[in-house]
Write a protein that holds these residues in place. Sequence first.
Motif, PDB file in Angstrom:
ATOM      1  N   SER A 175       0.810  -1.224   0.000  1.00 28.55           N
ATOM      2  CA  SER A 175       0.000   0.000   0.000  1.00 28.55           C
ATOM      3  C   SER A 175       0.839   1.267   0.000  1.00 28.55           C
ATOM      4  CB  SER A 175      -0.928   0.001   1.219  1.00 28.55           C
ATOM      5  OG  SER A 175      -0.186  -0.139   2.415  1.00 28.55           O
ATOM      6  N   ALA A 176       2.094   1.153   0.400  1.00 28.17           N
ATOM      7  CA  ALA A 176       2.998   2.314   0.413  1.00 28.17           C
ATOM      8  C   ALA A 176       4.360   1.877  -0.111  1.00 28.17           C
ATOM      9  CB  ALA A 176       3.116   2.887   1.826  1.00 28.17           C
ATOM     10  N   PRO A 177       4.447   1.561  -1.420  1.00 28.04           N
ATOM     11  CA  PRO A 177       5.697   1.030  -1.982  1.00 28.04           C
ATOM     12  C   PRO A 177       6.806   2.066  -2.017  1.00 28.04           C
ATOM     13  CG  PRO A 177       4.120   1.483  -3.724  1.00 28.04           C
ATOM     14  CD  PRO A 177       3.386   1.687  -2.433  1.00 28.04           C
ATOM     15  N   ARG A 178       8.030   1.562  -1.898  1.00 29.73           N
ATOM     16  CA  ARG A 178       9.219   2.403  -2.076  1.00 29.73           C
ATOM     17  C   ARG A 178       9.854   2.053  -3.415  1.00 29.73           C
ATOM     18  NH1 ARG A 178      11.401   4.126   2.982  1.00 29.73           N
ATOM     19  NH2 ARG A 178      13.066   5.086   1.778  1.00 29.73           N
ATOM     20  N   THR A 179      10.511   3.016  -4.022  1.00 31.53           N
ATOM     21  CA  THR A 179      11.281   2.734  -5.221  1.00 31.53           C
ATOM     22  C   THR A 179      12.729   2.468  -4.808  1.00 31.53           C
ATOM     23  OG1 THR A 179      11.717   5.094  -5.551  1.00 31.53           O
ATOM     24  CG2 THR A 179       9.811   4.151  -6.687  1.00 31.53           C
ATOM     25  N   PRO A 180      13.467   1.693  -5.588  1.00 36.59           N
ATOM     26  CA  PRO A 180      14.866   1.416  -5.228  1.00 36.59           C
ATOM     27  C   PRO A 180      15.657   2.713  -5.068  1.00 36.59           C
ATOM     28  CG  PRO A 180      14.147  -0.055  -6.966  1.00 36.59           C
ATOM     29  CD  PRO A 180      13.056   0.951  -6.803  1.00 36.59           C
ATOM     30  N   LEU A 204      12.474 -10.483   0.573  1.00 36.42           N
ATOM     31  CA  LEU A 204      11.773  -9.210   0.387  1.00 36.42           C
ATOM     32  C   LEU A 204      10.392  -9.201   1.048  1.00 36.42           C
ATOM     33  CD1 LEU A 204      12.751  -8.095  -3.227  1.00 36.42           C
ATOM     34  CD2 LEU A 204      13.925  -7.718  -1.049  1.00 36.42           C
ATOM     35  N   PRO A 205       9.653 -10.324   1.072  1.00 38.54           N
ATOM     36  CA  PRO A 205       8.385 -10.287   1.818  1.00 38.54           C
ATOM     37  C   PRO A 205       8.560  -9.895   3.281  1.00 38.54           C
ATOM     38  CG  PRO A 205       8.400 -12.172   0.358  1.00 38.54           C
ATOM     39  CD  PRO A 205       9.797 -11.582   0.318  1.00 38.54           C
ATOM     40  N   ALA A 206       9.632 -10.372   3.904  1.00 39.39           N
ATOM     41  CA  ALA A 206       9.874  -9.993   5.300  1.00 39.39           C
ATOM     42  C   ALA A 206      10.209  -8.518   5.418  1.00 39.39           C
ATOM     43  CB  ALA A 206      10.998 -10.838   5.886  1.00 39.39           C
ATOM     44  N   GLU A 207      10.965  -7.989   4.445  1.00 34.51           N
ATOM     45  CA  GLU A 207      11.301  -6.564   4.487  1.00 34.51           C
ATOM     46  C   GLU A 207      10.066  -5.694   4.329  1.00 34.51           C
ATOM     47  OE1 GLU A 207      14.478  -5.423   5.304  1.00 34.51           O
ATOM     48  OE2 GLU A 207      14.490  -7.569   5.738  1.00 34.51           O
ATOM     49  N   ALA A 208       9.019  -6.262   3.703  1.00 37.19           N
ATOM     50  CA  ALA A 208       7.752  -5.541   3.547  1.00 37.19           C
ATOM     51  C   ALA A 208       6.791  -5.814   4.692  1.00 37.19           C
ATOM     52  CB  ALA A 208       7.097  -5.933   2.223  1.00 37.19           C
ATOM     53  N   GLY A 209       7.259  -6.517   5.714  1.00 30.76           N
ATOM     54  CA  GLY A 209       6.395  -6.853   6.828  1.00 30.76           C
ATOM     55  C   GLY A 209       5.270  -7.792   6.454  1.00 30.76           C
ATOM     56  N   TRP A 212       2.978  -7.311   0.835  1.00 27.95           N
ATOM     57  CA  TRP A 212       3.708  -7.073  -0.400  1.00 27.95           C
ATOM     58  C   TRP A 212       2.893  -7.499  -1.618  1.00 27.95           C
ATOM     59  CZ3 TRP A 212       4.809 -11.262  -3.603  1.00 27.95           C
ATOM     60  CH2 TRP A 212       4.660 -12.536  -3.042  1.00 27.95           C
ATOM     61  N   SER A 213       3.308  -6.982  -2.765  1.00 29.99           N
ATOM     62  CA  SER A 213       2.747  -7.386  -4.051  1.00 29.99           C
ATOM     63  C   SER A 213       3.894  -7.524  -5.032  1.00 29.99           C
ATOM     64  CB  SER A 213       1.747  -6.343  -4.565  1.00 29.99           C
ATOM     65  OG  SER A 213       2.424  -5.154  -4.952  1.00 29.99           O
ATOM     66  N   LEU A 214       3.677  -8.291  -6.082  1.00 24.30           N
ATOM     67  CA  LEU A 214       4.718  -8.447  -7.089  1.00 24.30           C
ATOM     68  C   LEU A 214       5.018  -7.121  -7.758  1.00 24.30           C
ATOM     69  CD1 LEU A 214       6.657 -10.121  -8.752  1.00 24.30           C
ATOM     70  CD2 LEU A 214       4.745 -10.818 -10.213  1.00 24.30           C
ATOM     71  N   ALA A 215       4.000  -6.333  -8.035  1.00 28.94           N
ATOM     72  CA  ALA A 215       4.227  -5.030  -8.677  1.00 28.94           C
ATOM     73  C   ALA A 215       5.130  -4.151  -7.820  1.00 28.94           C
ATOM     74  CB  ALA A 215       2.881  -4.343  -8.920  1.00 28.94           C
ATOM     75  N   GLN A 216       4.953  -4.214  -6.527  1.00 32.61           N
ATOM     76  CA  GLN A 216       5.788  -3.429  -5.611  1.00 32.61           C
ATOM     77  C   GLN A 216       7.242  -3.862  -5.659  1.00 32.61           C
ATOM     78  OE1 GLN A 216       5.013  -4.690  -1.701  1.00 32.61           O
ATOM     79  NE2 GLN A 216       6.721  -3.548  -0.773  1.00 32.61           N
ATOM     80  N   LEU A 217       7.473  -5.186  -5.730  1.00 31.50           N
ATOM     81  CA  LEU A 217       8.833  -5.718  -5.610  1.00 31.50           C
ATOM     82  C   LEU A 217       9.556  -5.885  -6.939  1.00 31.50           C
ATOM     83  CD1 LEU A 217       8.255  -8.404  -2.825  1.00 31.50           C
ATOM     84  CD2 LEU A 217       8.986  -6.020  -2.566  1.00 31.50           C
ATOM     85  N   GLU A 218       8.828  -5.849  -8.049  1.00 38.85           N
ATOM     86  CA  GLU A 218       9.458  -6.064  -9.354  1.00 38.85           C
ATOM     87  C   GLU A 218      10.635  -5.134  -9.630  1.00 38.85           C
ATOM     88  OE1 GLU A 218       6.208  -5.969 -12.158  1.00 38.85           O
ATOM     89  OE2 GLU A 218       6.553  -8.083 -12.665  1.00 38.85           O
TER      90      GLU A 218
END
Length: 299
Positions: A175-180, A204-209, A212-218
Motif C-alpha cells: 500500500s505504500a511502496p518504495r522505489t529502489p 523481500l516479503p519480510a522486508e515488507a512486513g 507485499w505485491s509483485l508489482a511493488q517488488l518487481e
Amino acid sequence: MRILDSHLHLWDPEALEYTWLEGPLAGRFGADELDRARVERATAERAVFVQAETAEDDFLAEVRWVAGQAERLGVVGIVAGVRLDRGTDTTVHLESLTAEPLVVGVRHLLQGEPDGVMLSSAFISGAREVAAHGWTFDACVRAGQLPDVARLSGAIPELRIVLDHLGKPEVGTASAPRTPSVEWERDLAELARHPGVFCKVSGLPAEAGGDWSLAQLEPFLDTAADVFGPERLMWGSDWPVSAVGPVEHDGPNAPADGSPVYQPSARSRWADAVATWASSRGIDHDALFHATATSVYSL
C-alpha cells in the motif's frame, strides 16, 4: 518445476537456544510445519538450510540437529553458523564443521554488526579459512553494508559469497511502496562487478512486513537481474521468516489486535510471484529455482 530452496530456516526452542524469537515465530518450525508449507508448483523439492542464529554455543549443535533429520526435511546442504572474528576459536570451529558432510557454507550474521567488522584482520583471516575449505560465505547484511561486502570480495576473490535477500533494501509495503534508492542500486551494481558474488532472490516479503505485491517488488528484482545477470541469481523462500504477515480476512483464528500471523501458504505465494516475474523477463526457471544454487553450493 524442480526446486532447490537456497534459503530455508528451521528451529525448535525446546532443542536449541535462541534469543530473538518472538510473536508468531516463537514456536517450533520443523518437518511437520514445512510439510504444510510445500511449494505447490514443485515437482521435486530440496533445500539448503541456513543457520537460524541460535546462541553461539549451539552453532555446532544446530548443524547436528538439522543433519539428523535432513532426509525427512529434504535438506541437502547446511550453511552453518560461525563467528569469523574469533581467531583460534574460529579455526577450531571450522575444523569441527569438516566432520559434518552436509556443511556447504557458513554464515556470520552481519546485519546487526557495526560497519567495518567484516574488514577487520580477524574476520578476513577467518573468511580466508572458509575459502580454503571450499565453502561459501552467506552475507546477510543491510543495504548500507553492501560496500563492505564488495571490499571483502576484493580482498578474498577466491571466496564465493552469496548475498542474502538482495542486501535488504527498503521496499515499503504493497500500500505504500518504495522505489529502489540510488544508493542501493549503486552499491548492488558495484558488488555485482565481483564475479565470485551471487545473489539470493529472497527475503523481500519480510522486508515488507508481509504486506507485499509483485508489482511493488518487481523494480528490486529487475535491478538484481540487471546487475548480476540471471545466471547469478537463486530463489530462496526465507521460510518461515518471510511467511509472517497481516491477516487478510477475518476468521476464528485472526488475532483480535490485528497483529501479524504465520501464513503457511506464503512460501508458495513467493515462489509463484518470482516465477511469474522470471517468465516476464525470459529467465530460465530451472536455473533460478535449482541449477544455480546447486552449482554455487557444490551440491
